[in-house]
Motif scaffolding. Structure first.
Motif, mmCIF file in Angstrom:
data_model
loop_
_atom_site.group_PDB
_atom_site.id
_atom_site.type_symbol
_atom_site.label_atom_id
_atom_site.label_comp_id
_atom_site.label_asym_id
_atom_site.label_seq_id
_atom_site.Cartn_x
_atom_site.Cartn_y
_atom_site.Cartn_z
ATOM 1 N N ARG A 127 29.039 73.649 49.136
ATOM 2 C CA ARG A 127 28.835 74.526 50.067
ATOM 3 C C ARG A 127 28.906 74.091 51.458
ATOM 4 O O ARG A 127 28.972 74.285 52.574
ATOM 5 N N ILE B 93 30.533 76.643 44.230
ATOM 6 C CA ILE B 93 28.960 77.124 44.754
ATOM 7 C C ILE B 93 29.339 78.195 43.076
ATOM 8 O O ILE B 93 29.809 78.703 43.371
ATOM 9 N N GLU C 246 25.094 81.463 47.341
ATOM 10 C CA GLU C 246 25.519 80.352 48.488
ATOM 11 C C GLU C 246 26.747 80.881 48.727
ATOM 12 O O GLU C 246 27.210 80.758 50.522
#
Length: 666
Positions: A100, A161, A165
């Motif tokens: 992220r 991710i 996210e």
């Protein structure tokens, strides 16, 4: 379950292969036993002949009895929600494993962070999509085997991710903006939503339902398999000559090996045609990428040579362009245009204006670089642009650069330059560029020809010696005996007949059509259509031509190996062929001599105009004559021309390897 999903291509431990297996698992979970068809996921597909050649995953499939509820645009142009039948698809998938913290959005673009700066994953994904489309267009537009070029969809697969996210990254106001990205925990519905969003579904009135299709018709499994074979056909059939060049790149032993030379000061690699300068540049570039994670730019002024080097990179499975660790090859004019356009004109300069004002623009840019403050501002700007930010610059055929071009590179790259200097091989002028102005430098001398067989070197040395007895000789390689020269008489039909014989001979030696170079004078080029005049005549004789006389084609290397390369003489610098055909060599030389202008600069005070003209003649003769490895075929328009008389005299002296072939076609 009746859908067969295959993962092919890369090594199983690679990131791309594992991502392809993940997509396979996602799709398998969505298909029940009533769904039939086949899907292929090709990890690390190489798209031969395109500026972006590495596709992380190429997904192509044809399925039946599968529908998904998604948002789509209906027949009256309104956004609707409902069931759409998925029939087939052809998709480029860009894989990113960033966490992220390494991903952010700017406008509608998604960027990922690397050690050397941000990189647009959105742009990269779109470039891959365009490369696949261009590849299919070039491969199949003239065939009837395939049912049209498929529509190419594309998406980014973030394997590091979650969907939550990803939505956070895409969020604006109340929710995420539309994108072509999915996360590690995505579903098949998420994937097909992107594909259907990119291409409006069709509507079947007879079945009263919407359907999603990338092909003009349902393709058979055999057709899909044949299409994927195109990715490997060019590599598998590259020919013995290309394989030899790849071996030179990867070999541990090469004369004047510069692999372990430290580039802490400018390095000059000197050698005449065929001594391995270009291979040395490639080897050093790859080593810097592999060992130091450096980004290396290789510059030449020859589009055909740039395309040929890119082809070698593809076939040798070398690093792709504009990746975190990468090498790029382009012409110096292209690089300077991007550089000047961005730094001085905010990308408003047209290509036409750039070419028309080329010399003055270079001088303007040098003045810009002369100020330390503006130079520092420029370097800071370049650090943010992956197309202009390079750690090292390698220069091919540096002897033929201008002083202004040299000075710009010295100011930009300083000691981080590797120069390949071909000595007195000038095409653009009769005076070489002096790189010795840099006092702290390393010099490496390449003396022996790695390209040509001994008989060809004898022919060249004696021909040049007839013009200037003091001209330096090419040193032969003792381990390369053989080589022959043929003087082909007769009309074009006779020449074509001889070329067909030569192609058959090349194939017996393990080569392919690509390994033949044919040089033509400007009289063989259709100036209005900018193409080789006699292309159709060659095709009628079952000889396929890669028309390098066309600027657009010359910028991209051939995607197959069954075409001979046809170029104007001026585009031949740096290229090589197992067999080389010089059409109307005398016409070409006479045209060049008609444009000769003596250089009046101080460096030539001790050299007469006649001496300069002689050097000019030798330079242009050497350009095509130093291209062949094994066989040289020459035709003349006028047997009474000076160059023809010289070659015919050598044929009488060396009947064992210089042959006269008269026409047997009336």
């Amino acid at each position: 379950m009746s859908v067969i999903i295959r993962v092919i291509g890369a090594k199983p431990e690679s990131e791309e292969y594992q991502a392809a297996r993940k997509i396979k698992s996602i799709l398998e979970q969505a298909f029940d036993d009533g769904v039939t068809g086949e899907i292929i996921l090709h990890a690390n597909a190489n798209i031969v002949g395109q500026s972006v050649k590495d596709i992380d995953i190429m997904m192509m499939g044809s399925i039946q009895n599968y529908s998904v509820n998604v948002d789509f645009t209906n027949v009256i142009g309104q956004v609707d929600h409902g069931e759409v039948e998925v029939q087939n698809f052809c998709t480029a998938i860009e894989v990113k494993s960033h966490s992220r913290s390494g991903i952010y959005r700017q406008g509608t673009e998604i960027f990922v962070k690397y050690y050397n700066g941000p990189h647009s994953a959105t742009t990269q994904s779109n470039d891959q999509k365009n490369s696949i489309h261009n590849f299919f267009e070039r491969s199949f537009s003239s065939t009837t085997t395939f049912v049209g070029i498929p529509y190419i969809s594309n998406f980014i697969f973030f394997t590091g991710i979650t969907t939550q996210e990803l939505n956070d990254i895409l969020s604006v106001g109340e929710g995420p903006i539309p994108s072509n990205a999915v996360a590690a925990d995505c579903t098949a519905k998420d994937i097909f939503q992107i594909l259907i969003h990119q291409r409006t579904p069709g509507f079947s009135e007879s079945r009263n339902r919407y359907y999603s299709s990338s092909f003009n018709d349902r393709w058979s499994t055999e057709q899909i398999d044949n299409l994927f074979e195109q990715f490997t056909a060019a590599v598998d059939g590259c020919g013995a000559l290309t394989r030899k060049r790849i071996e030179q790149i990867t070999s541990e032993k090469l004369q004047g090996n510069i692999d372990n030379v430290s580039i802490d000061k400018m390095t000059i690699c000197r050698g005449r045609a065929g001594t391995g300068k270009t291979i040395a540049l490639i080897r050093k570039a790859i080593k810097l990428v592999d060992d130091d994670g450096a980004r290396v730019l290789i510059l030449t002024y020859n589009n055909a040579l740039a395309s040929d080097i890119k082809r070698l990179f593809t076939l040798a499975d070398l690093p792709d362009m504009f990746q975190p660790a990468c090498v790029d090859i382009c012409t110096m004019q292209s690089f300077f245009f991007k550089l000047i356009n961005k730094s001085l004109y905010d990308n408003s300069l047209s290509g036409e204006d750039y070419l028309r004002q080329y010399d003055s623009l270079l001088e303007e840019f040098i003045q810009f670089l002369s100020d330390d403050d503006t130079r520092d501002d420029l370097l800071n700007m370049l650090n943010k642009d992956a197309y202009l930010n390079w750690d090292y610059c390698f220069v091919d055929e540096a002897q033929d650069w201008t002083t202004a071009e040299r000075d710009i590179l010295l100011r930009l790259f300083g000691n981080n330059l590797l120069i390949a200097d071909g000595g007195n091989q000038f095409v653009r002028s009769v005076e070489g560029c002096d790189w010795n102005i840099v006092s702290e430098r390393t010099s490496i001398k390449l003396k022996k020809s790695l390209r040509q067989e001994n008989n060809l070197i004898t022919f060249i040395n004696e021909l040049i010696g007839m013009i200037d007895t003091n001209s330096p000789k090419i040193s032969s390689n003792d381990i390369m005996p053989g080589g022959q020269v043929t003087i082909q008489e007769g009309n074009l039909d006779s020449v074509i007949c001889r070329i067909k014989e030569e192609i058959a001979y090349m194939k017996k030696c393990g080569n392919v059509e690509y390994d033949m170079l044919m040089f033509v004078p400007n009289t063989y080029v259709d100036s209005e259509n900018r193409c080789f005049k006699y292309n159709s005549q060659f095709m009628r004789n079952d000889i396929l031509v890669w028309d390098g006389t066309n600027n657009e084609i010359r910028n991209n290397y051939p995607i197959t190996s069954d075409e001979i390369r046809v170029l104007q003489y001026e585009s031949g610098r740096g290229l090589e062929g197992w067999s080389v055909v010089c059409i109307e060599l005398d016409t070409f030389i006479e045209n060049k001599l008609s444009h000769f202008k003596a250089n009046k600069t101080d460096s030539f005070l001790l050299e007469s105009e006649a001496d300069q003209r002689m050097k000019y003649l030798i330079n242009w003769l050497l350009l095509p004559l130093t291209r062949p490895i094994d066989s040289l075929i020459i035709t003349f328009k006028n047997k009474e021309s000076d160059v023809a008389k010289a070659v015919y005299n050598l044929a009488e002296k060396h009947p064992d390897f210089i042959f006269l072939q008269r026409s047997n076609i009336k």
